[in-house]
Design a protein around this motif. Structure first.
Motif, short mmCIF file in Angstrom:
data_model
loop_
_atom_site.label_atom_id
_atom_site.label_comp_id
_atom_site.label_asym_id
_atom_site.label_seq_id
_atom_site.Cartn_x
_atom_site.Cartn_y
_atom_site.Cartn_z
N MET A 20 12.97 -0.66 21.12
CA MET A 20 12.92 -0.68 19.68
C MET A 20 13.66 0.54 19.14
N LEU A 21 14.58 0.34 18.20
CA LEU A 21 15.41 1.42 17.69
C LEU A 21 14.83 1.99 16.41
N CYS A 22 14.85 3.32 16.27
CA CYS A 22 14.42 3.96 15.04
C CYS A 22 15.53 3.87 14.00
N SER A 23 15.16 3.52 12.77
CA SER A 23 16.15 3.42 11.72
C SER A 23 16.10 4.57 10.75
N ARG A 24 15.09 5.45 10.88
CA ARG A 24 15.06 6.64 10.07
C ARG A 24 14.61 7.86 10.85
N SER A 25 14.68 9.00 10.15
CA SER A 25 14.54 10.27 10.86
C SER A 25 13.10 10.63 11.17
N LYS A 26 12.16 9.98 10.54
CA LYS A 26 10.77 10.37 10.74
C LYS A 26 10.04 9.33 11.58
N LEU A 27 9.26 9.79 12.49
CA LEU A 27 8.45 8.92 13.34
C LEU A 27 7.02 9.39 13.26
N LEU A 28 6.15 8.53 12.71
CA LEU A 28 4.74 8.87 12.58
C LEU A 28 3.99 8.31 13.77
N SER A 29 3.31 9.18 14.50
CA SER A 29 2.56 8.70 15.66
C SER A 29 1.11 9.11 15.52
N LEU A 30 0.24 8.13 15.36
CA LEU A 30 -1.19 8.37 15.33
C LEU A 30 -1.72 7.82 16.65
N ILE A 59 -3.85 14.96 10.75
CA ILE A 59 -3.25 16.26 11.00
C ILE A 59 -1.88 16.13 11.67
N TYR A 60 -1.03 17.08 11.37
CA TYR A 60 0.31 17.14 11.96
C TYR A 60 0.21 17.79 13.32
N THR A 111 3.17 19.94 18.74
CA THR A 111 3.53 19.68 20.14
C THR A 111 4.09 18.28 20.32
N LEU A 112 3.39 17.29 19.82
CA LEU A 112 3.86 15.92 19.96
C LEU A 112 5.12 15.68 19.13
N SER A 113 5.21 16.35 18.00
CA SER A 113 6.42 16.20 17.18
C SER A 113 7.64 16.71 17.92
N GLU A 114 7.47 17.82 18.62
CA GLU A 114 8.59 18.38 19.39
C GLU A 114 8.96 17.45 20.54
N GLN A 115 7.97 16.90 21.21
CA GLN A 115 8.24 16.00 22.34
C GLN A 115 8.91 14.71 21.88
N ASP A 174 8.32 13.56 13.33
CA ASP A 174 7.04 14.03 12.83
C ASP A 174 5.91 13.18 13.42
N VAL A 175 4.90 13.85 13.97
CA VAL A 175 3.78 13.16 14.61
C VAL A 175 2.48 13.64 13.97
N TYR A 176 1.64 12.66 13.60
CA TYR A 176 0.34 12.96 13.00
C TYR A 176 -0.76 12.30 13.83
N LEU A 177 -1.97 12.87 13.75
CA LEU A 177 -3.13 12.31 14.44
C LEU A 177 -4.24 12.01 13.41
N LYS A 178 -4.81 10.83 13.50
CA LYS A 178 -5.94 10.44 12.66
C LYS A 178 -7.22 10.69 13.45
#
Length: 253
Positions: free
Chosen positions: A1-11, A73-74, A77-81, A85-89
């Protein structure tokens, strides 16, 4: 799956019931594999939920303190990996330790309004703890049937919450069958599935409302919507709630 924008939200979902989600393109597809019939039946419920505002959903259970709004929360560590941008619920901060307080709170509140005063469930995991916690707050009798494989620590926790615990059967299926038999024999009791009830799904759907609200507050003008949610699946209850929330919040995805 290809990302189409610069931000990736991962919960990201953990065993402690943190919801998982990835923000990718708006056109991303869902691929779901489940042995539960919950997901299929849920499709008929989604149209009904879309007419409700997020403030109305499960509001009585929320006002009664049966579940709480949890932090988003942002994660540096995961954002860098992930290079996004990675967030946790953090729904592990619910009273029972999992997201299941949302669905159980809404379901049990509705059952009490309908005149039920006894709840019978069949889970030695998060669902059992959630119904025990919720039932105690509502002043309802709670019986939990757990299989023989249930850890003594969990049994002790259920009892500490005021639940009557019966250990029965080699697996969950056997325990669940006994729970259903007990309900059939008691006109005052209601059966509580760990995952298979539309009221559970509606309670779980409040996760999506909170995610959207929190991201809008945190990102403000830079908020451009969420593309895809990646959710861990067991019985399918959380996933059905996520689908309901997506239907209600479709303009933000």
């Amino acid at each position: 799956m290809l990302c189409s924008r610069s931000k990736l939200l991962s919960l990201i979902g953990f065993s402690a019931a943190i919801l998982s989600s990835l923000t990718i393109s708006r056109a991303a597809a869902f691929k779901v594999t489940s042995t539960s019939s919950s997901i299929h039946r849920h499709l008929a419920q989604m149209a009904l939920s879309s007419s409700s505002s997020d403030q109305d959903v499960a509001w009585e259970a929320r006002e009664a303190g049966l579940f709480r709004r949890t932090p988003l929360i942002y994660s540096p560590t995961l954002s860098e990996q992930c290079q996004h941008d990675v967030y946790l619920k953090l729904d592990c901060l619910q009273a029972s330790g999992s997201f299941k307080d949302r669905g159980m709170g809404h379901l049990c509140m509705e059952l009490k309004k309908q005149g039920s005063n006894k709840l019978i469930s069949s889970s030695g995991g998060n669902a059992g703890l959630a119904v025990a916690s919720t039932g105690k707050q509502l002043g309802m009798i709670v019986q939990v049937i757990v299989p023989e494989t249930t850890k003594s620590m969990v049994v002790a926790k259920l009892k500490s919450l005021g639940a009557e615990v019966t250990v029965f059967g080699e697996n969950w299926n056997a325990a669940d069958q006994l729970a259903r038999q007990k309900v059939d024999q008691d006109a005052t009791a209601s059966y509580i599935s760990p995952y298979d009830n539309p009221l559970l799904w509606t309670g779980h759907s409040t996760l999506i409302d909170e995610i959207v609200q929190d991201l809008k507050e945190q990102q403000q003008a830079s908020f451009k919507g969420i593309g895809t949610l990646l959710v861990s699946v067991g019985g399918g209850g959380l996933l059905c709630g996520v689908l309901e929330g997506l239907e209600r919040q479709h303009s933000n995805f």
